[in-house]
Design an enzyme around this catalytic site. Structure first.
Site, short mmCIF file in Angstrom:
data_model
loop_
_atom_site.label_atom_id
_atom_site.label_comp_id
_atom_site.label_asym_id
_atom_site.label_seq_id
_atom_site.Cartn_x
_atom_site.Cartn_y
_atom_site.Cartn_z
CD GLU B 51 30.59 42.33 57.65
OE1 GLU B 51 29.69 42.94 58.26
OE2 GLU B 51 30.93 42.61 56.48
CD GLN B 114 34.61 48.31 51.61
OE1 GLN B 114 35.05 47.32 51.08
NE2 GLN B 114 33.33 48.46 51.91
CE LYS B 163 40.63 42.33 45.03
NZ LYS B 163 39.62 43.31 44.56
#
Lengths: 182, 585
Positions: B51, B114, B163
């Site tokens: 990333e 996460q 999400k």
């Protein structure tokens, strides 16, 4: 050239200006994390916070007013104002120490424990300071006192020998004198 | 207004903002957005290998095009890996929109898998960030993010999207002209201050333009106005590392870069000038050296879009808050209309003095027939690429300074380097972003062997997308700048600065489906550089250079501009080096 500059590739500090105290009023969008942005700016850049109060003041526009008492050299104080002004959710930054004559107040609750003469002495002093009794038991008082930070400081010092238990203070709030708003 | 999912809104907003490429890496918390990416062809996704590489690639993309760079990463480690790039972009004022996935809203704060406090972690390293907890807020947040990233002093903006918000359906609206509630950068400088600035310029006897990355960020118009103003006034000009290319290095009024490794003439002119016209630079400590001895006799004009850059390190006499392009155009207009004339006689004397400083030839080095000198390698690279459409990125260290000194930039947006944060490992992924934006141009990462290993994995990205980037490694087997400081300041104790057990870069190139070249002798350098340019695939060029070479000139250890050290090939000036300085060298 002093010893620190021979072993570092950073220029030495040249700050020799006087330290001043300022009260800043910061108008911000009341959104999540806005206080963290303001406080994070102070801790991240090594500025001082002596006192900080915050509350939503304009509900319809979701605006909060933060009052900060801070210290620094004139150059650092100018930086603090500019850095605050740069934050996206900050609308205005006003220096209430230099801009206009302003009134500053703080509220404190002071708990005192004692019996007999001590108790009477605490009450007499409270009366002299125009502090109100907001809670009482046979062996304690809680006083509410409003005033400048200095006044509250002196009151607390006087309460020490007559049985001071604990203090809770709001920190400074301030507003300019006269008819004009900020 | 159209009904769609949050994930589809992300794609729609990117497309509506004119985004053609987004750099990213998938993961659990961004899968709905990746699913939406899969079902469209407006936005091309570039899969990086880490990333950090995604953010640097987006920085290279943004810096070389003037557009906003975009990144898409997942929650937790995806976001934390992006932090170095975000900080880098904040320091160098690069416009980025970085979209991060987040765990579903009901799990936020639960230490979910996460999960990390992305807005908390990125608050100090972004210009602004959002945690979008409702799909109803998403279109506004996305469009605002682009506006904030690109306007005013540019910078990175993070949009953290849980999400469940990516799955939720809501109404999408297109970007429209809007006024942010409170955020309104000031573009036009104060007219009376601009007039005052022109008067000061006309009265100056030893004036100097000191320009920075702000001129590049402000766009082509700023650079063109700057060139005109410099021509019209006849004043000398120097620039920071970030500002290289805004004014052509081939021009006789150009003094070279200033600062810690700037030229003798630029730094002495800074020290001795009577009027400093600072445009889009921020008086960084690499520029000023010792603050109490910084340009003691000058009046200072400072043009900057960010009021917090003014009077931060150095007190200036005339601050002008505004966009460089606006202010420079206005300065030009006022200069012309007022019929202002520079003090010709004083200026001639000033140029004569500058000529003497130039004669020290401060960038001189002792070349060799046996071993490649790093400065020589960059000079040859410049000569063999100057007539091409070339973009240069760098890593951080000695090679970066040599590139800044010896590669001559004639245009803005051609030079991508990590200035403020000094991020080793920036150049390779940045070159990936630049090459993607300019597929037919020659894109070279001038690298050091230590830096480039930090993000070497992005060679795989270059291979995947057929990006013929050229990694030109000045391999001196040391973290050269660390070694130089250890030599000068720590008694030659080279603590952990030797690059032990280096890989075979030619074999490494082959492993990455790239072309490897090794060059060890000055005589073969030109041919091998030509070979590098000709090969139509990624190249790793292992240029083995003199391991002992130091980067000069140098303002040592918190000294002033007139206390510069020179390399031994430059004309020696006895009084420039103090006794202590000699001990250091």
């Amino acid at each position: 050239m002093n010893t620190t500059t021979t072993t570092t590739h950073y220029p030495a500090s040249t700050k020799t200006e006087q330290i001043e105290t300022r009260t800043l009023c910061v108008l911000v969008d009341n959104e999540p994390g806005v206080l963290a942005r303001v406080i994070g700016l102070f801790s991240g850049r090594g500025y001082n916070i002596d006192s900080l109060t915050v509350s939503e003041t304009e509900h319809q526009k979701h605006l909060s007013r933060i009052t900060i008492v801070t210290r620094g050299t004139p150059m650092v104080l100018e930086q603090i104002k500019n850095q605050l002004d740069r934050l996206v959710p900050v609308h205005r930054v006003i220096d209430l120490t230099t801009a206009n004559p302003a009134i500053q107040r703080e509220l404190a609750m002071v708990k005192v424990r004692g019996t007999g003469d001590q108790r009477m002495e605490a009450l007499r002093l409270a009366d002299a300071f125009r502090a109100r009794v907001i809670d009482a038991t046979t062996e304690s008082f809680v006083f509410e006192i409003t005033g400048t930070s200095d006044k509250i400081e002196s009151f607390i010092n006087l309460m020490l020998p007559v049985g001071l238990v604990e203090v809770s203070r709001t920190g400074v709030v301030a507003i300019t004198r006269g008819p004009e708003g900020m | 207004m159209t009904e769609m999912t949050g994930a589809e809104m992300v794609i729609a907003a990117l497309a509506d903002q004119g985004v053609a490429h987004i750099f990213g890496y998938p993961g659990g918390a961004v899968l709905p957005i990746y699913d939406a990416l899969f079902q469209q062809d407006k936005v091309q996704h570039i899969l990086v290998r880490h990333e950090q590489g995604a953010v640097h690639a987006a920085e290279g993309y943004a810096r070389s095009t003037g557009k906003v760079g975009t990144v898409l990463v997942t929650s937790g480690p995806g976001a934390t890996n992006a932090v170095t790039g975000l900080t880098d972009a904040l320091c160098d004022s690069i416009p980025l929109v970085v979209i991060t996935g987040q765990v579903p809203t009901h799990l936020i704060g639960n230490d979910a898998f996460q999960e990390c406090d992305t807005v908390g972690i990125t608050r100090p390293c972004t210009k602004y960030n959002y945690l979008v907890k409702s799909v109803a807020d998403l279109p506004r947040a996305l469009h605002e993010a682009f506006h904030i990233a690109a306007s005013g002093r540019p910078g990175p903006v993070v949009v953290d999207i849980p999400k469940d918000v990516q799955f939720a359906k809501g109404a999408y609206f297109k970007p429209k002209e809007f006024q942010h509630k409170g955020y309104r950068p000031k573009l036009d400088g104060d007219a009376s201050k601009i007039r005052e600035a022109v008067e000061m310029m006309a009265a100056a006897k030893h004036p100097l333009f000191y320009t920075g990355g702000g001129v590049i960020n402000s766009g082509r118009a700023a650079s063109e106005s700057l060139r005109e103003l410099v021509k019209l006034t006849g004043f000398p000009i120097t620039s920071t590392l970030m500002g290289l290319g805004a004014f052509p290095a081939a021009d006789p009024q150009w003094l070279g870069m200033l600062g810690m490794h700037g030229t003798w003439e630029a730094n002495w002119a800074m020290h001795d000038c009577d009027l400093m016209i600072c445009i889009g630079a921020r008086f960084d400590d690499r520029i000023t050296g010792r603050l109490d001895a910084f340009s003691p006799g000058s009046k200072k004009i400072h043009v900057d879009i960010d009021p917090s850059s003014i009077n931060k390190n150095v007190k200036v006499d005339l601050p002008i808050v505004g966009d460089c392009a606006h202010v420079l155009a206005e300065m030009l207009r006022v200069w012309r209309e007022s019929g202002a004339k520079p003090d010709k006689k004083a200026l001639d004397a000033w140029w004569a003095q500058i000529g003497k400083w130039r004669a020290k030839n401060s960038l001189a080095y002792r070349n060799s027939n046996e071993i490649i000198k790093p400065q020589y390698a960059i000079q040859r690279l410049y000569e063999l690429t100057k007539d091409r459409d070339t973009y240069i990125t760098t890593e951080v260290g000695q090679h970066q300074m040599w590139a800044a000194q010896f590669y001559q930039f004639q245009e803005g947006n051609r030079w991508m380097t990590s200035g403020g944060l000094g991020t080793m490992g920036y150049g390779l992924p940045a070159s990936v972003g630049v090459q993607l934006a300019h597929p037919n141009s020659l894109v070279i990462d001038i690298a050091g062997e230590a830096s480039v290993l930090m993000t070497m994995q992005e060679m795989s990205t270059a291979a995947q997308y057929d990006l013929p980037i050229k990694i030109f490694i000045l391999n001196n087997q040391y973290m050269g700048m660390v070694r130089q400081w250890q030599e000068l300041l720590h008694g030659g104790r080279y603590s952990h600065s030797y690059s032990e057990a280096l890989p075979d870069f030619v074999k490494l190139a082959e492993a990455y489906h790239a072309h490897g070249i090794r060059c060890t002798h000055p005589g073969e350098l030109d041919d091998k550089i030509r070979e590098m340019i000709e090969v139509q695939k990624p190249v790793i060029f292992d240029c083995v250079v003199d391991p002992a070479e130091n980067c000069f000139p140098m303002i040592p250890s918190g000294r002033a501009h007139n206390e510069m050290l020179l390399g031994d090939a430059a004309t020696r000036v006895e009084d420039a080096v103090t006794e202590e300085g000699k001990m250091l060298v």
